[in-house]
Design a protein around this motif. Structure first.
Motif, PDB file in Angstrom:
ATOM      1  N   ARG A 265       0.510  -1.255  -0.227  1.00  0.00           N
ATOM      2  CA  ARG A 265      -0.544   0.386   0.041  1.00  0.00           C
ATOM      3  C   ARG A 265       1.005   1.131   0.105  1.00  0.00           C
ATOM      4  O   ARG A 265       0.621   2.773  -0.372  1.00  0.00           O
ATOM      5  CB  ARG A 265      -0.773  -0.032   1.031  1.00  0.00           C
ATOM      6  N   ALA A 266       1.998   1.027   0.883  1.00  0.00           N
ATOM      7  CA  ALA A 266       2.507   2.101   0.566  1.00  0.00           C
ATOM      8  C   ALA A 266       3.810   2.392  -0.596  1.00  0.00           C
ATOM      9  O   ALA A 266       3.578   3.620  -1.081  1.00  0.00           O
ATOM     10  CB  ALA A 266       3.618   2.063   1.810  1.00  0.00           C
ATOM     11  N   LEU A 267       4.038   1.269  -1.267  1.00  0.00           N
ATOM     12  CA  LEU A 267       4.524   1.293  -2.348  1.00  0.00           C
ATOM     13  C   LEU A 267       3.207   2.199  -3.719  1.00  0.00           C
ATOM     14  O   LEU A 267       3.709   3.181  -3.971  1.00  0.00           O
ATOM     15  CB  LEU A 267       4.531   0.414  -2.594  1.00  0.00           C
ATOM     16  N   PHE A 268       2.299   1.411  -3.432  1.00  0.00           N
ATOM     17  CA  PHE A 268       1.375   1.749  -4.567  1.00  0.00           C
ATOM     18  C   PHE A 268       1.025   4.109  -4.208  1.00  0.00           C
ATOM     19  O   PHE A 268       1.168   4.390  -5.516  1.00  0.00           O
ATOM     20  CB  PHE A 268      -0.404   1.633  -4.119  1.00  0.00           C
ATOM     21  N   ALA A 269       1.135   4.107  -2.966  1.00  0.00           N
ATOM     22  CA  ALA A 269       0.567   5.363  -2.625  1.00  0.00           C
ATOM     23  C   ALA A 269       1.726   6.594  -2.944  1.00  0.00           C
ATOM     24  O   ALA A 269       1.481   7.873  -3.757  1.00  0.00           O
ATOM     25  CB  ALA A 269       0.219   4.996  -0.746  1.00  0.00           C
ATOM     26  N   ARG A 270       3.194   6.293  -3.280  1.00  0.00           N
ATOM     27  CA  ARG A 270       4.164   6.563  -4.488  1.00  0.00           C
ATOM     28  C   ARG A 270       4.277   6.294  -5.662  1.00  0.00           C
ATOM     29  O   ARG A 270       4.988   6.591  -5.912  1.00  0.00           O
ATOM     30  CB  ARG A 270       5.706   6.303  -3.531  1.00  0.00           C
ATOM     31  N   GLY A 271       3.321   5.789  -5.730  1.00  0.00           N
ATOM     32  CA  GLY A 271       2.717   5.699  -7.325  1.00  0.00           C
ATOM     33  C   GLY A 271       4.213   4.464  -8.135  1.00  0.00           C
ATOM     34  O   GLY A 271       3.815   4.150  -9.092  1.00  0.00           O
ATOM     35  N   LEU A 272       4.564   3.671  -7.140  1.00  0.00           N
ATOM     36  CA  LEU A 272       5.298   2.610  -7.647  1.00  0.00           C
ATOM     37  C   LEU A 272       5.288   1.279  -7.939  1.00  0.00           C
ATOM     38  O   LEU A 272       3.353   1.454  -7.022  1.00  0.00           O
ATOM     39  CB  LEU A 272       6.630   2.861  -6.675  1.00  0.00           C
ATOM     40  N   ARG A 273       4.589   0.283  -8.966  1.00  0.00           N
ATOM     41  CA  ARG A 273       4.369  -0.597  -9.069  1.00  0.00           C
ATOM     42  C   ARG A 273       5.205  -2.079  -8.874  1.00  0.00           C
ATOM     43  O   ARG A 273       6.333  -1.636  -8.394  1.00  0.00           O
ATOM     44  CB  ARG A 273       4.290  -1.032 -10.433  1.00  0.00           C
ATOM     45  N   VAL A 274       3.867  -3.130  -8.521  1.00  0.00           N
ATOM     46  CA  VAL A 274       4.392  -4.150  -7.678  1.00  0.00           C
ATOM     47  C   VAL A 274       3.671  -4.958  -8.685  1.00  0.00           C
ATOM     48  O   VAL A 274       3.169  -5.159  -9.241  1.00  0.00           O
ATOM     49  CB  VAL A 274       3.947  -4.511  -6.103  1.00  0.00           C
ATOM     50  N   PRO A 275       5.177  -5.723  -9.651  1.00  0.00           N
ATOM     51  CA  PRO A 275       6.151  -5.977  -8.901  1.00  0.00           C
ATOM     52  C   PRO A 275       7.360  -5.319  -9.689  1.00  0.00           C
ATOM     53  O   PRO A 275       8.617  -5.169  -9.314  1.00  0.00           O
ATOM     54  CB  PRO A 275       6.681  -7.151  -9.639  1.00  0.00           C
ATOM     55  N   GLU A 276       7.035  -4.574 -10.861  1.00  0.00           N
ATOM     56  CA  GLU A 276       8.404  -3.717 -11.667  1.00  0.00           C
ATOM     57  C   GLU A 276       9.058  -3.392 -10.941  1.00  0.00           C
ATOM     58  O   GLU A 276      10.355  -3.000 -11.263  1.00  0.00           O
ATOM     59  CB  GLU A 276       6.733  -3.401 -12.855  1.00  0.00           C
ATOM     60  N   ASP A 277       8.834  -2.251 -10.339  1.00  0.00           N
ATOM     61  CA  ASP A 277       9.520  -1.140  -9.504  1.00  0.00           C
ATOM     62  C   ASP A 277       9.790  -1.867  -8.630  1.00  0.00           C
ATOM     63  O   ASP A 277      10.964  -1.919  -7.526  1.00  0.00           O
ATOM     64  CB  ASP A 277       8.615   0.089  -9.472  1.00  0.00           C
ATOM     65  N   VAL A 278       9.295  -2.618  -7.361  1.00  0.00           N
ATOM     66  CA  VAL A 278       9.652  -2.884  -6.437  1.00  0.00           C
ATOM     67  C   VAL A 278       8.734  -4.876  -6.162  1.00  0.00           C
ATOM     68  O   VAL A 278       7.853  -4.613  -6.100  1.00  0.00           O
ATOM     69  CB  VAL A 278       9.762  -2.141  -5.376  1.00  0.00           C
ATOM     70  N   ALA A 279       9.644  -5.553  -6.330  1.00  0.00           N
ATOM     71  CA  ALA A 279       9.194  -6.850  -5.923  1.00  0.00           C
ATOM     72  C   ALA A 279       9.156  -7.059  -4.269  1.00  0.00           C
ATOM     73  O   ALA A 279       9.545  -5.619  -3.739  1.00  0.00           O
ATOM     74  CB  ALA A 279       9.940  -7.999  -6.174  1.00  0.00           C
ATOM     75  N   VAL A 280       7.886  -7.651  -3.759  1.00  0.00           N
ATOM     76  CA  VAL A 280       7.443  -7.946  -2.780  1.00  0.00           C
ATOM     77  C   VAL A 280       7.196  -9.641  -2.020  1.00  0.00           C
ATOM     78  O   VAL A 280       6.550 -10.675  -2.490  1.00  0.00           O
ATOM     79  CB  VAL A 280       6.068  -6.852  -2.039  1.00  0.00           C
ATOM     80  N   VAL A 281       7.483  -9.837  -1.465  1.00  0.00           N
ATOM     81  CA  VAL A 281       7.071 -11.593  -0.842  1.00  0.00           C
ATOM     82  C   VAL A 281       7.172 -11.427   1.289  1.00  0.00           C
ATOM     83  O   VAL A 281       8.260 -10.345   1.418  1.00  0.00           O
ATOM     84  CB  VAL A 281       8.879 -12.279  -1.550  1.00  0.00           C
ATOM     85  N   GLY A 282       5.998 -11.630   0.770  1.00  0.00           N
ATOM     86  CA  GLY A 282       5.707 -11.679   2.593  1.00  0.00           C
ATOM     87  C   GLY A 282       5.912 -13.619   2.739  1.00  0.00           C
ATOM     88  O   GLY A 282       6.674 -14.371   2.338  1.00  0.00           O
ATOM     89  N   TYR A 283       5.544 -13.289   4.260  1.00  0.00           N
ATOM     90  CA  TYR A 283       5.717 -14.455   4.785  1.00  0.00           C
ATOM     91  C   TYR A 283       4.099 -14.809   5.478  1.00  0.00           C
ATOM     92  O   TYR A 283       3.055 -13.928   6.217  1.00  0.00           O
ATOM     93  CB  TYR A 283       7.033 -14.570   6.168  1.00  0.00           C
ATOM     94  N   ASP A 284       3.342 -16.195   5.713  1.00  0.00           N
ATOM     95  CA  ASP A 284       2.890 -17.167   6.915  1.00  0.00           C
ATOM     96  C   ASP A 284       1.743 -18.093   5.446  1.00  0.00           C
ATOM     97  O   ASP A 284       0.681 -18.732   5.506  1.00  0.00           O
ATOM     98  CB  ASP A 284       1.789 -15.644   6.952  1.00  0.00           C
ATOM     99  N   ASP A 285       1.451 -16.941   4.457  1.00  0.00           N
ATOM    100  CA  ASP A 285      -0.104 -18.006   3.525  1.00  0.00           C
ATOM    101  C   ASP A 285      -0.792 -17.165   4.073  1.00  0.00           C
ATOM    102  O   ASP A 285      -1.235 -17.914   4.294  1.00  0.00           O
ATOM    103  CB  ASP A 285       1.242 -18.942   2.983  1.00  0.00           C
ATOM    104  N   ILE A 286      -1.467 -16.030   4.720  1.00  0.00           N
ATOM    105  CA  ILE A 286      -2.572 -16.171   5.152  1.00  0.00           C
ATOM    106  C   ILE A 286      -3.509 -16.435   4.177  1.00  0.00           C
ATOM    107  O   ILE A 286      -3.018 -15.963   2.918  1.00  0.00           O
ATOM    108  CB  ILE A 286      -2.742 -14.829   5.345  1.00  0.00           C
ATOM    109  N   PRO A 287      -5.207 -16.502   4.013  1.00  0.00           N
ATOM    110  CA  PRO A 287      -5.991 -16.683   2.832  1.00  0.00           C
ATOM    111  C   PRO A 287      -5.743 -14.877   1.975  1.00  0.00           C
ATOM    112  O   PRO A 287      -5.723 -15.032   0.797  1.00  0.00           O
ATOM    113  CB  PRO A 287      -7.129 -16.460   3.766  1.00  0.00           C
ATOM    114  N   MET A 288      -5.261 -13.798   2.717  1.00  0.00           N
ATOM    115  CA  MET A 288      -5.639 -12.330   1.841  1.00  0.00           C
ATOM    116  C   MET A 288      -4.031 -12.695   0.463  1.00  0.00           C
ATOM    117  O   MET A 288      -4.965 -11.721  -0.150  1.00  0.00           O
ATOM    118  CB  MET A 288      -5.432 -11.818   3.418  1.00  0.00           C
ATOM    119  N   ALA A 289      -3.478 -13.845   1.454  1.00  0.00           N
ATOM    120  CA  ALA A 289      -2.293 -13.103   0.486  1.00  0.00           C
ATOM    121  C   ALA A 289      -3.200 -13.145  -1.341  1.00  0.00           C
ATOM    122  O   ALA A 289      -1.521 -12.635  -2.451  1.00  0.00           O
ATOM    123  CB  ALA A 289      -0.929 -14.093   0.889  1.00  0.00           C
ATOM    124  N   GLN A 290      -4.055 -14.886  -1.522  1.00  0.00           N
ATOM    125  CA  GLN A 290      -4.422 -14.760  -2.546  1.00  0.00           C
ATOM    126  C   GLN A 290      -5.036 -13.823  -3.072  1.00  0.00           C
ATOM    127  O   GLN A 290      -5.072 -13.296  -4.466  1.00  0.00           O
ATOM    128  CB  GLN A 290      -5.253 -16.282  -2.926  1.00  0.00           C
TER     129      GLN A 290
END
Lengths: 367, 367
Positions: A265-290
């Motif tokens: 969300r912080a990335l989007f707020a700054r106009g950065l694209r995921v993953p083009e500009d910044v790739a993101v990886v999380g941890y846990d795989d909560i349902p929301m991650a899909q």
DNA sequence: CTGAAAGCGCTTACAG
DNA sequence: CTGAAAGCGCTTACAG
């Protein structure tokens, strides 16, 4: 018939003694087959159920496990960490399958859990889930060990921990996530989350992250790390902080999905694209991650298996059998936030034995 | 001191009878102040806790409530409906605040809940959450009423229901959501979800939806409705079905957030934009609704308040006080999937009295 | 204000 | 294979 029938009522109707009713109901082999059938039939007819309080009082057991859930005090009341919720689900199911009841409770660190649950015979043992600061929490664990409480916790498997724990292999998870990011050609990879003894799981993930960087001949850049507890808000703040520092950054490894979601969300707020500009990886795989946009690449923890191991290990402790801490292998779930699409990687299971004598020490503490 | 101390140990050390210990611990006013202090001090020293089984056996109460969670059998094991999870959280907290323990269990419709919990004195009452098909469920509710079980359920407040329930005002929610869509200029509004007596809550939402359309001089178009249970998968299928029929559609009101999320995915898969091409509104306001892309406009149910009402109502039933079903006002959470940004609307609370004599009937059934 | 006693409904050695 | 009896640890009328 007035009120709930008891075993004496059944005995009269079946023409046997109350003791025999009890034996038949508990399936003692000694009871004559025909007698047992008769008793069972009468019991069924009267809709008889054994009084749990009486039977527990007599046997000094409860057939119940207690799940104590510690919440980060900063988290909004209504939003329990979804990862814990999914653990809760699997623990509940595992208990039911094994014929145990599950008492659940949200806890503050201030309570005397031993007195609240095991000592008063409400539960035969405790499952501990979540905690705020591990350093505070640790002393409570020591108290439990000293009191001879039967307990297991979900969390980092540490060399010198009081009691034992079932947890993910966080080092392996951090390693896999970071290696994957490196394989996508990312070089300026940040880490979002506390990396200190206050949060051992995050610390281990950070160590895996650092190890992967070193493998690739890189050094973790402190400018690319920011502390965060496991909430979206903290993730948003942490990512913002890293971005504001102005250092180049082409990927972020977040210590939890909630942090990753806030970071995106912080990335989007700054106009950065995921993953083009910044790739993101999380941890846990909560349902929301899909359902995030883009779907979040993350390190999955097998909550189902974890719940079963937690319950089975605790039950073994209650029966005074040998038990040990267990590390579960994580699994990288590659989706789109990392800028790649490939098969999930697996890492092997690891088993860490309980420090020598820990079980004996517990038993002694009780006598 | 061998093992856990009991009240007799305390009595000896405090130089009083065991009965007095019990009185002091329970806070009876009759106990002399100095005596009480002495007893409490000894109890504290020995780390004494009252044995729950003994005390429950004696008083014939359990100080425990049971939460029975019914899952849609089609839902993936590990994914409990997030809405129920958040109810679970608030119920747990409400119980703790009131000094009650909470037993939780996932249930199948096949079990005899009365025997499993209340009859065997494991719990003083039951809270029922979720169900598959209401028509199957209803007969189980009737059985509970006949057995004199103390129970409340979360669900639609229906005129002829067995027992009572706490639920959202689904009609008001459907009305608010659809009016809002109409206010955005949408005219071809679809409904995703079962709209039959098998799912009374969805049916009520559909009725609110239809009422809003009629207010605007429109008629619900059957081509724009598709059945769905509350899962993303069902939502995906339902939206796909509606789109494949080829009828024009500029908005979708989904009977739950999970359905809405699945529907958005189906929309994206066809290259349709949300909200530009098709506006989407969900129901429940699960945590995930804030993180979808675009964030989901939805009808919020106040789970915190609901949990408290569920617990308080059940506790009143246990104490044989007067109780009634309650409808909670929903609240429209306007985010971006509906193509608008405005203040949330509120609808007033409604209270529906329990059908006359229901409480008395229950009491009679028990004697 | 406090004690002696009964009893909640079971389970399980102990006898037979 | 079954019964009589003790006892798990409390709570609460009943007496005093």
């Amino acid at each position: 018939m007035k009120g709930k029938p008891n075993s004496l009522d059944i005995a009269h109707l079946a023409g046997v003694s109350q003791a025999t009713v009890s034996r038949a109901l508990r399936g003692h082999a000694s009871v004559n087959r025909a007698t047992r059938e008769r008793i069972l039939q009468v019991a069924r007819q009267l809709n008889y159920t054994v009084d749990k309080n009486a039977s527990n009082l007599r046997t000094q057991q409860s057939g119940t496990l207690a799940l104590l859930l510690f919440e980060d005090p900063t988290i909004d009341e209504s939003n329990i960490n979804p990862f814990f919720l999914s653990m809760l689900g699997s623990i509940t199911r595992a208990c039911a399958q094994r014929g145990y009841d599950l008492l659940i409770s949200f806890q503050q660190l201030s309570r005397d859990w031993h007195a609240d649950y095991e000592d008063c015979h409400k539960a035969d043992g405790l499952i501990l889930l979540g905690y705020g600061d591990y350093l505070d929490y640790r002393s409570r664990l020591e108290a439990l060990v000293a009191q001879g409480t039967h307990f297991v916790r979900w969390g980092a498997v540490l060399a010198d921990q009081p009691g034992l724990s079932i947890g993910g292999d966080n080092h392996a998870g951090g390693l896999a996530a970071t290696r994957h990011l490196l394989a996508q050609g990312r070089r300026r990879i940040g880490f979002l989350g506390h990396a200190s003894l206050h949060a051992p799981e995050f610390l281990e993930r950070h160590q895996g992250y650092a190890a992967a960087l070193r493998e690739a001949g890189l050094t973790p850049d402190p400018l690319l790390q920011a502390d965060a507890i496991s909430t979206e808000g903290a993730g948003y703040e942490a990512a913002s902080l890293v971005l504001e520092r102005g250092a180049r950054c082409d990927a972020l490894f977040a210590a939890s999905d909630l942090i990753a979601i806030g970071a995106m969300r912080a990335l989007f707020a700054r106009g950065l694209r995921v993953p083009e500009d910044v790739a993101v990886v999380g941890y846990d795989d909560i349902p929301m991650a899909q359902s995030t946009h883009p779907p979040l690449t993350t390190v999955q923890q097998d909550t189902r298996h974890a719940g079963e191991l937690l319950v089975d290990t605790l039950l073994r402790m209650v029966r005074e059998e040998d038990v040990q801490s267990i590390k579960l292998p994580p699994r990288l779930m590659v989706r789109q936030s990392c800028g790649a699409a490939q098969q999930p990687a697996r890492t092997p299971a690891t088993v860490t034995p309980l420090p020598a004598g820990a079980r004996r020490a517990r038993r002694q503490a009780r006598s």
